[in-house]
Design a protein around this motif. Sequence first.
Motif, PDB file in Angstrom:
ATOM      1  N   ALA A  25       0.836  -1.210   0.000  1.00 30.80           N
ATOM      2  CA  ALA A  25       0.000   0.000   0.000  1.00 30.80           C
ATOM      3  C   ALA A  25       0.873   1.264   0.000  1.00 30.80           C
ATOM      4  O   ALA A  25       0.598   2.233  -0.712  1.00 30.80           O
ATOM      5  CB  ALA A  25      -0.929  -0.005   1.220  1.00 30.80           C
ATOM      6  N   MET A  26       1.955   1.234   0.782  1.00 30.98           N
ATOM      7  CA  MET A  26       2.845   2.400   0.822  1.00 30.98           C
ATOM      8  C   MET A  26       3.493   2.616  -0.545  1.00 30.98           C
ATOM      9  O   MET A  26       3.552   3.733  -1.057  1.00 30.98           O
ATOM     10  CB  MET A  26       3.900   2.204   1.911  1.00 30.98           C
ATOM     11  N   LEU A  27       3.968   1.529  -1.147  1.00 30.20           N
ATOM     12  CA  LEU A  27       4.580   1.629  -2.474  1.00 30.20           C
ATOM     13  C   LEU A  27       3.552   2.059  -3.513  1.00 30.20           C
ATOM     14  O   LEU A  27       3.858   2.872  -4.403  1.00 30.20           O
ATOM     15  CB  LEU A  27       5.193   0.285  -2.869  1.00 30.20           C
ATOM     16  N   ALA A  28       2.332   1.541  -3.414  1.00 25.39           N
ATOM     17  CA  ALA A  28       1.281   1.895  -4.377  1.00 25.39           C
ATOM     18  C   ALA A  28       0.980   3.383  -4.315  1.00 25.39           C
ATOM     19  O   ALA A  28       0.798   4.046  -5.349  1.00 25.39           O
ATOM     20  CB  ALA A  28       0.012   1.078  -4.079  1.00 25.39           C
ATOM     21  N   GLU A  29       0.927   3.926  -3.106  1.00 25.12           N
ATOM     22  CA  GLU A  29       0.594   5.343  -2.968  1.00 25.12           C
ATOM     23  C   GLU A  29       1.758   6.216  -3.477  1.00 25.12           C
ATOM     24  O   GLU A  29       1.529   7.265  -4.098  1.00 25.12           O
ATOM     25  CB  GLU A  29       0.243   5.646  -1.505  1.00 25.12           C
ATOM     26  N   GLN A  76       3.837   5.278  -5.841  1.00 20.86           N
ATOM     27  CA  GLN A  76       3.777   5.105  -7.299  1.00 20.86           C
ATOM     28  C   GLN A  76       2.711   6.032  -7.908  1.00 20.86           C
ATOM     29  O   GLN A  76       2.948   6.682  -8.935  1.00 20.86           O
ATOM     30  CB  GLN A  76       3.451   3.646  -7.612  1.00 20.86           C
TER      31      GLN A  76
END
Lengths: 230, 230
Positions: B148-152, B154
């Motif tokens: 989720a942290m990486l998705a946000e 990105q």
Amino acid sequence: MEVCARNIDHAAALAAQVGAQAVSGPAELDTAVDFCIVAVNDDALPAVAGQLHLPHSVTVHTSGATEAEVLRGVSPHYGVLWSPMSFVRQEAMDYSSLPFCIEGSDAAAADAVERLARRVSGRVCRMDAGQRRWAHLSATVVNNFGNAMLAEVQRMAAQERLPFDLLLPIVNQTAQRAALDNLWSRQTGPAVRQDRNTIAAHRAMLAGHPRMLELYDVFTRLIADRDSSQ
Amino acid sequence: MEVCARNIDHAAALAAQVGAQAVSGPAELDTAVDFCIVAVNDDALPAVAGQLHLPHSVTVHTSGATEAEVLRGVSPHYGVLWSPMSFVRQEAMDYSSLPFCIEGSDAAAADAVERLARRVSGRVCRMDAGQRRWAHLSATVVNNFGNAMLAEVQRMAAQERLPFDLLLPIVNQTAQRAALDNLWSRQTGPAVRQDRNTIAAHRAMLAGHPRMLELYDVFTRLIADRDSSQ
């Protein structure tokens, strides 16, 4: 080639590795140099720049969070040579895949910085100050906050008799998937399914770990409110 | 060996790969089997267990979040064979380094599950239900919240014209450091230095990204309040 450091032993060690001379202060640097890399703490940059006058040089700093203009008075051409990585002395690193974010005060400076970066790595990206600010903020999130999350899980695992190293493969798996497109569309887990039973069970377990409970609630909300439309 | 799946085509495909027979429902399974792996969704486990009666078998499920006791009525010996990994069809995986968390209803069951797991991997850990609950919660944090942290980041990078792939090396670097001891003592970045200028600049940039601003504030507080004494 000259190496200057506050600690002359550090300067001598690096100078010996790269076939350079060690000098003990900015005032002793050869002012005829054509390239100068100022790799010091962000806080020390203004003071060090104030001591440097290199009329024939392209001068760069290596800070992600500092404007190139801190070097304006140093030399006619200046810029930034920054890598969004975390450097630790003695830790081996594959320099050929090191990403470089570069900036120049003019085309000649940018070209000179890019030539230097390309001697080390194939991944060199010119950017403006605004993009570099976002790169620095993003690196802070994925590195510093990522480490904080892992550190808190490691601490909790030690208290709960769980061998933390069982989790290392999934940590690496999650990191490797970062190379995929639209990570929000790939989100898995109880929060994305809104699996209330599992979420309630996890929250009950975390009653004794209030900092992790706060993280748990923030991420559960973030995932529920996500925007995966990109 | 028999493979049973809700979708008979999936059963046939796996059966062909491993030299087994595909069967179309639990009622058709050979009740003389001596080992049965029930690899279904957590939610489907009670219903599937209700259809299975295998008097000579050790039966295991593969869920991190479900008690072994859901299999109590299935066979005299039962247990859990769970790996804290995220499985995606078609994604290659190195099974030899796959960690397994195993549990048995008795010593004979635990021994049988361990023998099976060791045929695949060298990293097999017996644990009780309590440890497995912590392993499942920890895997949820590092995998689901990590994604989720990486998705946000990105998503934000796409909006801010930042090539996200410049960050992939530091994402991998952070993950690889998870193998080190006491990660809190290795924390770096503006939050651990309490560098107010950089934190204020980052917060101002995030005015248009409220979800990321919330993450930023929670992590900045977590890092300030950390307990690195372990």
